[in-house]
Design an enzyme around this catalytic site. Sequence first.
Site, PDB file in Angstrom:
ATOM      1  N   ASP A   1     -33.330 -28.497 -17.383  1.00  0.00           N
ATOM      2  CA  ASP A   1     -32.723 -29.066 -18.598  1.00  0.00           C
ATOM      3  C   ASP A   1     -33.442 -30.405 -18.858  1.00  0.00           C
ATOM      4  O   ASP A   1     -32.893 -31.476 -18.698  1.00  0.00           O
ATOM      5  CB  ASP A   1     -31.206 -29.269 -18.435  1.00  0.00           C
ATOM      6  CG  ASP A   1     -30.818 -30.204 -17.296  1.00  0.00           C
ATOM      7  OD1 ASP A   1     -31.550 -30.290 -16.285  1.00  0.00           O
ATOM      8  OD2 ASP A   1     -29.777 -30.876 -17.416  1.00  0.00           O
TER       9      ASP A   1
ATOM     10  N   HIS B   1     -33.218 -36.746  -8.096  1.00  0.00           N
ATOM     11  CA  HIS B   1     -32.478 -35.499  -7.865  1.00  0.00           C
ATOM     12  C   HIS B   1     -33.392 -34.263  -7.905  1.00  0.00           C
ATOM     13  O   HIS B   1     -33.526 -33.532  -6.930  1.00  0.00           O
ATOM     14  CB  HIS B   1     -31.396 -35.322  -8.929  1.00  0.00           C
ATOM     15  CG  HIS B   1     -30.481 -36.485  -9.096  1.00  0.00           C
ATOM     16  ND1 HIS B   1     -29.486 -36.782  -8.205  1.00  0.00           N
ATOM     17  CD2 HIS B   1     -30.408 -37.428 -10.072  1.00  0.00           C
ATOM     18  CE1 HIS B   1     -28.825 -37.843  -8.616  1.00  0.00           C
ATOM     19  NE2 HIS B   1     -29.364 -38.259  -9.745  1.00  0.00           N
TER      20      HIS B   1
HETATM   21  O1  RIB Z   1     -26.558 -34.868 -11.241  1.00  0.00           O
HETATM   22  C1  RIB Z   1     -27.948 -34.963 -11.407  1.00  0.00           C
HETATM   23  C2  RIB Z   1     -28.468 -33.823 -12.239  1.00  0.00           C
HETATM   24  O2  RIB Z   1     -27.900 -33.887 -13.546  1.00  0.00           O
HETATM   25  C3  RIB Z   1     -29.968 -33.814 -12.438  1.00  0.00           C
HETATM   26  O3  RIB Z   1     -30.427 -32.489 -12.453  1.00  0.00           O
HETATM   27  C4  RIB Z   1     -30.132 -34.434 -13.804  1.00  0.00           C
HETATM   28  O4  RIB Z   1     -31.321 -34.029 -14.425  1.00  0.00           O
HETATM   29  C5  RIB Z   1     -28.920 -33.950 -14.528  1.00  0.00           C
HETATM   30  O5  RIB Z   1     -29.147 -32.694 -15.067  1.00  0.00           O
HETATM   31 CA    CA Z   2     -31.786 -31.707 -14.339  1.00  0.00          CA
END
Ligand code: RIB
Ligand code: CA
Length: 321
Positions: free
Chosen positions: A10, A245
Amino acid sequence: MTQKLILDLDTGIDDALAISYALGSPEVDLIGIVGTYGNVLLQQGIRNDLAITDLLGHPEVKVYQGLPHALKKDSFEVQPVSAFIHGQNGIGETVIPDSDREPENESGIDFIIDAVKTYGKDVVYVPTGPQTNLAAAIRKAPEIIGQIGKVVLMGGALTVPGNVSAWAEANISQDPDAADEVFRSGIPATMVGLDVTLQTLLTRKETEQWRQLGNAAGRFLADMTDFYIKAYETTAPGLGGCGLHDPLAVGVAIDPTLVATLPINMQTDVEGATRGRTIGDPDKLNDPRKTMQVAVGVDAPRFLSEFMTRITNVARSAKAE
Ligand code: RIB
Ligand code: CA
């Protein structure tokens, strides 16, 4: 054989860094990106995927359209906090040229299924947004559960609180029903959640190294990530950087020794106040066969070193202008 990597994104600043990490990793062959919704609408994410792979000098990467909203919903709207963290355009309001490529005609769901049929255990699937596309592929072709190599997903929180509520992490909270279907399906999966991703932090000291490369790719990566670091200074003051992340999930897909894992059968709460919580499935607590691993520890210095080396190499190899 080289692992066949599929990203499900995303895109999203840290998703963009996940693309960069994958492109800088000779151990894997990035055979496709499946678009999803979350940080941005599906179409904006796909636009970003095409534009970023072009900018980084990899127009051969195919991009597929996934589903535009959660399994049990009929629409999706970007949350204001997502726009604050990632920018309205998902890439920190940086301006990069649109690609002249289009997404592939085959649907993202069929691409996932076909890739597993073709490459089997060599496929590693890394969703860094909601689990909607993977759940849909499993519904359509449940046999892929036993045929795929592995899933390494960014999402959830087992030993720490969530980031959109006391329980829920953002990716899981977009479609808890899909996450629960994936978790209980028995597909071999490693959950790379906030337990570890909030231990891998980037600062402006590192992004400056990309800016100093003096080309468009380096400036893009630095400006985009500085936007994300600035947002973190408001949403998580005192953390000391931005959470890596999504690139950590790619890192773990390539080198599982970056994290310590707990073997456990997981579920996602889909009812009541804790909807979106990722937790052990009490019905499978005593099942000796554990289909999931949850990352609970990370070698952050080693990951950061890999992250900087790989992404800097990609940016350096992109066009010099
Ligand atoms: O909580 C972190 C996640 O949420 C990551 O994938 C960031 O890109 C959002 O989508
Ligand atoms: Ca993400």
